[in-house]
Design an enzyme around this catalytic site. Structure first.
Site, PDB file in Angstrom:
ATOM      1  CG  HIS A 193      -2.065  -0.802   1.144  1.00 34.87           C
ATOM      2  ND1 HIS A 193      -2.714  -1.544   2.117  1.00 34.87           N
ATOM      3  CD2 HIS A 193      -2.721  -1.534  -0.025  1.00 34.87           C
ATOM      4  CE1 HIS A 193      -3.543  -2.576   1.651  1.00 34.87           C
ATOM      5  NE2 HIS A 193      -3.560  -2.243   0.379  1.00 34.87           N
ATOM      6  CD  GLU A 196      -0.411   0.549   4.382  1.00 39.43           C
ATOM      7  OE1 GLU A 196       0.473  -0.227   4.521  1.00 39.43           O
ATOM      8  OE2 GLU A 196      -1.602   0.355   4.305  1.00 39.43           O
ATOM      9  CG  HIS A 324      -0.235  -3.850   5.035  1.00 39.74           C
ATOM     10  ND1 HIS A 324      -0.904  -3.515   4.042  1.00 39.74           N
ATOM     11  CD2 HIS A 324       0.265  -5.097   4.838  1.00 39.74           C
ATOM     12  CE1 HIS A 324      -0.710  -4.398   3.431  1.00 39.74           C
ATOM     13  NE2 HIS A 324      -0.590  -5.587   3.678  1.00 39.74           N
ATOM     14  CD  GLU A 398      -2.332  -3.136   9.074  1.00 38.95           C
ATOM     15  OE1 GLU A 398      -1.595  -2.174   8.771  1.00 38.95           O
ATOM     16  OE2 GLU A 398      -2.942  -3.604   8.043  1.00 38.95           O
TER      17      GLU A 398
END
Length: 433
Positions: A193, A196, A324, A398
């Site tokens: 992504h 990020e 991420h 994350e």
């Protein structure tokens, strides 16, 4: 005299005009900036209401607010009893809606914060001869590539390779190290992504630290004797470069969609693991657009083909990671069903050891959970990756923080804590603990 009065009158009129012009300019900027709000422990109905608020100043293709956590399609699939936190970027329309709900502000003027970020980065020094300077701030793709070149030239048995090309025909670079005669392989991908930015920096940091310590640290020596590692810091190169050059909040790749003026596929909804199910949009305007078919996204297909190449060489892919940001989460398969994966108990135990290693390193608390426990998502990279591996091991990180826009002093601490977690995981899948 009359002449003096006339001059003073003219000066006064000019001053009034200047003040009026300044006031009009100020008024013109009201509502042209966006802000980011955080809502604590809200229900599914509130989440779904917020996700539908318009936002022209967010400059998103779908014209709605920018859902940071959870994202817009995920908001549609939360169960009725869902309770959780929400981070959302919006403008005046969102400000009006949020009057009904308790919230705090993460960014009061997001565009100003981005401007400051740009100004700071433009002054950041990166000297290839002094690799430590690389981690003093976030880096664009050219700088990341230079650091990859430096790493490959500094350490023995390290190769800088291309695993394929992006949709815009640019090389997807990866670094390959470890025992290249070993049949055991692990896969690490980052930057899927675009916005990020902490993910590529974290992956670069802990990879370089593994290489720095492979002689002095017997644990690392054993790991890199028993396996070979492939790490690509920016899988979504086209999107990443676009987030630097044009739109800081861009998420998808930059692939055109036939029959639509909207650009991009969400590369984390495009893998052949329950593709096309929950949490993946059919609309090309959406940030979670799933694509026309599994692996219709160029960069996802590149990884699929690379895995096939490794398998054709009789390599045993032990496991993989997809990095991420943000939210302090360690997620394991599956995202699309509550049913446990083939290796769920073992992976849950591995995850517990990994998040404990992070806690001991930095005090940061990561949740170790199944992805589905957050909300339903299909076509996830890590679900597909786990299914391809001998250990059925795949995790989505994350990373730390409460924003996509982090201060640069978070880079090294993030790298250090993830380094400890990766040491645990590598030993686990290699059974060298």
């Amino acid at each position: 005299s009359k002449a003096t009065v006339s001059v003073l009158y003219c000066h006064l009129i000019c001053l009034i005009k200047m003040l009026r012009t300044g006031l009009l300019l100020a008024l013109a900027t009201v509502g042209s900036s966006t802000f980011v709000a955080h809502l604590e422990d809200v229900g599914a109905a509130v989440l779904k209401e917020i996700a539908q608020v318009p936002c022209k100043d967010c400059k998103k293709d779908d014209g709605k607010v920018d859902m940071w956590d959870p994202d817009a399609m995920e908001a549609e699939y939360v169960p009725a009893g869902w309770k959780g936190n929400v981070d959302v970027r919006g403008g005046d329309e969102l400000r009006a809606v949020l009057k009904k709900f308790n919230h705090t502000i993460l960014h009061s003027d997001f565009e100003e914060d981005i401007k400051r970020e740009r100004e700071r980065i433009s002054k950041a020094v990166f000297d290839v001869a002094d690799p430590a300077t690389f981690y003093e701030d976030f880096r664009n793709y050219d700088e990341i590539y230079k650091q990859l070149e430096s790493i490959s030239q500094t350490y023995a048995n390290v190769s800088l390779i291309s695993i394929g090309q992006t949709n815009l025909q640019k090389p997807i670079n990866a670094i390959h190290f470890g025992n290249k005669d070993s049949q055991h392989v692990v896969w690490i991908q980052c930057g899927i992504h675009a916005r990020e930015w902490i993910a590529p920096m974290t992956c670069m940091y802990y990879t370089q630290k593994l290489l720095q310590e492979r002689v002095s640290n017997p644990v690392v020596s054993k790991i890199l004797h028993d396996t070979q590692v492939y790490m690509t810091p920016v899988l979504n190169r086209d999107g990443y470069e676009y987030s630097w050059e044009t739109n800081r909040m861009w998420r998808k790749n930059r692939q055109p969609n036939a029959g639509s003026s909207y650009i991009g596929t969400d590369l984390n909804r495009n893998w052949d693991s329950a593709w096309g199910g929950c949490g993946a949009s059919t609309a090309p305007s959406s940030d979670t657009y799933r694509g026309t078919a599994a692996f219709s996204g160029t960069e996802a297909a590149v990884v699929r083909d690379f895995f096939e190449k490794l398998k054709s060489e009789n390599k045993h892919i032990l496991g993989g990671h997809d990095f991420h940001s943000y939210g302090n989460l360690l997620l394991r398969p599956y995202g699309w069903t509550a049913q446990p994966s083939n290796n769920d108990m073992i992976e849950g135990a591995r995850g517990a050891k990994m998040v404990e290693a992070i806690r001991q390193q930095s005090g940061q608390v990561y949740q170790n959970i199944k992805a589905y426990n957050l909300y339903c998502c299909s076509g996830l990279a890590v679900d597909w990756i786990a299914e391809q591996t001998t250990e059925y091991s795949g995790f989505t990180f994350e990373l730390r923080g409460s924003s996509f826009v982090l201060p640069p002093d978070q880079i090294v601490p993030s790298g250090e804590e993830i380094y400890q977690a990766m040491l645990v995981w590598l030993q686990e899948v290699l059974y060298v603990m």
